[in-house]
Design a protein around this motif. Sequence first.
Motif, short mmCIF file in Angstrom:
data_model
loop_
_atom_site.label_atom_id
_atom_site.label_comp_id
_atom_site.label_asym_id
_atom_site.label_seq_id
_atom_site.Cartn_x
_atom_site.Cartn_y
_atom_site.Cartn_z
N ILE A 1 4.32 23.31 -20.38
CA ILE A 1 5.75 24.12 -20.43
C ILE A 1 6.65 23.47 -19.32
O ILE A 1 7.85 23.53 -19.56
CB ILE A 1 5.60 25.73 -20.02
CG1 ILE A 1 6.71 26.36 -20.28
CG2 ILE A 1 5.05 25.65 -18.48
CD1 ILE A 1 6.52 27.85 -20.20
N MET A 2 6.21 22.85 -18.37
CA MET A 2 6.88 21.93 -17.61
C MET A 2 7.50 20.64 -18.10
O MET A 2 8.43 20.01 -17.25
CB MET A 2 6.09 21.66 -16.20
CG MET A 2 6.01 22.83 -15.16
SD MET A 2 7.55 23.59 -14.61
CE MET A 2 7.79 22.21 -13.50
N GLY A 3 6.81 20.00 -19.16
CA GLY A 3 6.99 19.01 -19.73
C GLY A 3 6.60 17.67 -18.95
O GLY A 3 7.09 16.51 -18.83
N VAL A 4 5.62 17.89 -18.26
CA VAL A 4 5.02 16.92 -17.40
C VAL A 4 3.55 16.33 -17.77
O VAL A 4 2.95 17.13 -18.89
CB VAL A 4 4.86 17.24 -16.00
CG1 VAL A 4 6.23 17.63 -15.44
CG2 VAL A 4 3.99 18.51 -15.65
N ASP A 5 2.52 15.52 -17.30
CA ASP A 5 1.50 15.31 -17.63
C ASP A 5 0.40 15.44 -16.36
O ASP A 5 0.91 15.94 -15.29
CB ASP A 5 1.24 13.92 -18.03
CG ASP A 5 1.69 12.65 -17.37
OD1 ASP A 5 1.76 12.84 -15.89
OD2 ASP A 5 2.01 11.63 -17.76
N GLU A 6 -0.78 15.02 -16.26
CA GLU A 6 -1.72 15.09 -15.40
C GLU A 6 -1.34 14.53 -14.03
O GLU A 6 -1.53 14.90 -13.01
CB GLU A 6 -2.87 14.84 -15.75
CG GLU A 6 -4.26 15.02 -14.82
CD GLU A 6 -4.29 16.58 -14.20
OE1 GLU A 6 -4.73 16.92 -12.88
OE2 GLU A 6 -4.16 17.38 -15.01
N SER A 7 -0.49 13.39 -14.34
CA SER A 7 -0.33 12.65 -13.10
C SER A 7 0.82 12.97 -12.30
O SER A 7 1.48 12.40 -11.19
CB SER A 7 -0.28 11.22 -13.53
OG SER A 7 1.07 11.02 -14.51
N TRP A 8 1.57 13.97 -12.90
CA TRP A 8 3.00 14.33 -12.17
C TRP A 8 2.77 15.11 -11.16
O TRP A 8 1.77 15.86 -10.69
CB TRP A 8 3.71 15.22 -13.23
CG TRP A 8 5.01 15.83 -12.63
CD1 TRP A 8 5.98 15.13 -12.59
CD2 TRP A 8 5.14 17.28 -12.22
NE1 TRP A 8 7.05 16.36 -12.11
CE2 TRP A 8 6.54 17.46 -11.75
CE3 TRP A 8 4.30 18.34 -12.06
CZ2 TRP A 8 6.95 18.29 -11.09
CZ3 TRP A 8 4.68 19.66 -11.35
CH2 TRP A 8 6.17 19.57 -11.08
N LYS A 9 3.57 14.63 -9.88
CA LYS A 9 3.44 15.40 -8.76
C LYS A 9 4.81 15.36 -8.00
O LYS A 9 5.59 14.35 -8.10
CB LYS A 9 2.66 14.59 -7.79
CG LYS A 9 2.04 15.40 -6.53
CD LYS A 9 0.74 14.73 -5.91
CE LYS A 9 0.26 15.71 -4.80
NZ LYS A 9 -0.88 15.09 -4.14
N THR A 10 5.00 16.31 -7.23
CA THR A 10 6.32 16.49 -6.48
C THR A 10 6.24 17.29 -5.26
O THR A 10 5.06 17.33 -4.82
CB THR A 10 7.24 17.57 -7.46
OG1 THR A 10 8.65 17.39 -6.97
CG2 THR A 10 7.05 18.87 -7.51
N GLY A 11 7.43 17.59 -4.61
CA GLY A 11 7.25 17.95 -3.09
C GLY A 11 6.41 19.31 -3.07
O GLY A 11 5.30 19.28 -2.45
N THR A 12 7.42 20.43 -3.11
CA THR A 12 7.05 21.73 -2.43
C THR A 12 6.91 22.77 -3.66
O THR A 12 7.89 22.73 -4.47
CB THR A 12 7.98 21.91 -1.53
OG1 THR A 12 9.19 22.10 -2.06
CG2 THR A 12 7.89 21.16 -0.31
N LEU A 13 5.84 23.38 -3.55
CA LEU A 13 5.82 24.82 -4.27
C LEU A 13 5.78 25.80 -3.52
O LEU A 13 5.23 25.92 -2.48
CB LEU A 13 4.39 24.62 -5.11
CG LEU A 13 3.97 26.09 -5.84
CD1 LEU A 13 4.87 26.26 -6.97
CD2 LEU A 13 2.54 26.07 -6.20
#
Length: 296
Positions: free
Chosen positions: A114-126
Motif C-alpha cells: 500500500i506504500m508502493g515500496v519494497d523490503e529495502s525501502w527505508k526512511t527517517g522517522t515514524l
Amino acid sequence: MWASQYVRSRTGRLLLERLAEEDNNQEIDKTTWYKCTNSALSQELQSKFVESSLDEETEAFLKNCDEKADAVFSQIGHLLFKGFFGYFMSVTTANGILDRGSMFVFSNTQFQRIMGVDESWKTGTLLDLGAGDGKVTSVIKHHFDEVYVTEQSPAMRWRLSGRGFKLLDESEWMNVDFKFDVISCLNLLDRCDKPLTLLSDIRRSLHPVTGRLVVAVVLPFKPCVESGTKMVQPSELITVNGSSWEDRVHSLVEDVFEPSGFAVELFTRVPYLCEGDLYREFYFLNDALFVLKATG
C-alpha cells in the motif's frame, strides 16, 4: 452451547462454551475480509484500491491466537483478573498488564504494497499514535531510522518502553522541532476525544513534501472514548454515512479526509484482528486502510 445449561460449575460451562466458539471461528470465510465491490466505488477511488489477501504473517498471528485460546485455565485466570480489576482500571491497561489482547492491522508485505515500496525501502522517522503494546509498530519499524510512539495507558507505555520505542507525550508530540516522514494512526479516530483536531495536528506535523499518513478506520464508524473504566462519547463528532463498506469509504474520504486537507494515494481493505479470550480464538472488524498525503 445447549449442554452448558446442565453444567453446574462456572468453569465447566466456560469450557463447553469455548468448544462451541471454536466451531464458530472455523466457519469464518477469511477471504471475504479483503473483498471490495469495485463497481460501487467512484472511478477515482477504483484506481486507488489495492486488494490485499491472507498471507503468512496474518496466518501466523491467527495461529498464535489459536494457541493462546487453547490455554484454557490461563484464559480463565485472565478473565477473573479483568473482571475484578475492571472496576479500577481500563480494559486497555488491564490488557497491558496481562500482555494480552494484542492487535494485528497489517503484515509487512501488506504495508509495503500500500506504500508502493519494497523490503529495502527505508526512511527517517515514524510516529505511531496510540501504539498500544507496540506489536503493530514492530511489524514495520525496520523501515525507519527512528520510531516514536504515543499511548495513553500507563501499562501500554511500559510495554512500549520495553520494546525500545521513543515515547512522546500524547498532548505534546505535535510540538517537536522536526517533521515526521510517516505518521500512523491505526484505529484511533473512533477512539479519541477530538479526531478532527488530531487530523489537523497530523497534517501540520508531516513533512510537507514527502510526509504520509497511514490511517486505519473501522467501518461502520462507531466512535467512543475510553475514560477510566467507562466508555463515553467524544467531544468532536465525525459522521460517516452509507450502508455498505464502499459507501462508507466514500463518505470517509469526502466528508472527513478531504475537508481536513488530505488526498488518498492508495487504500485497501483488511481485517482488524484482536487476540481472543475464553470464548473466541480471535475477534475481527472491517478496516479501511489508507495512505494519505497533505494537500495545498
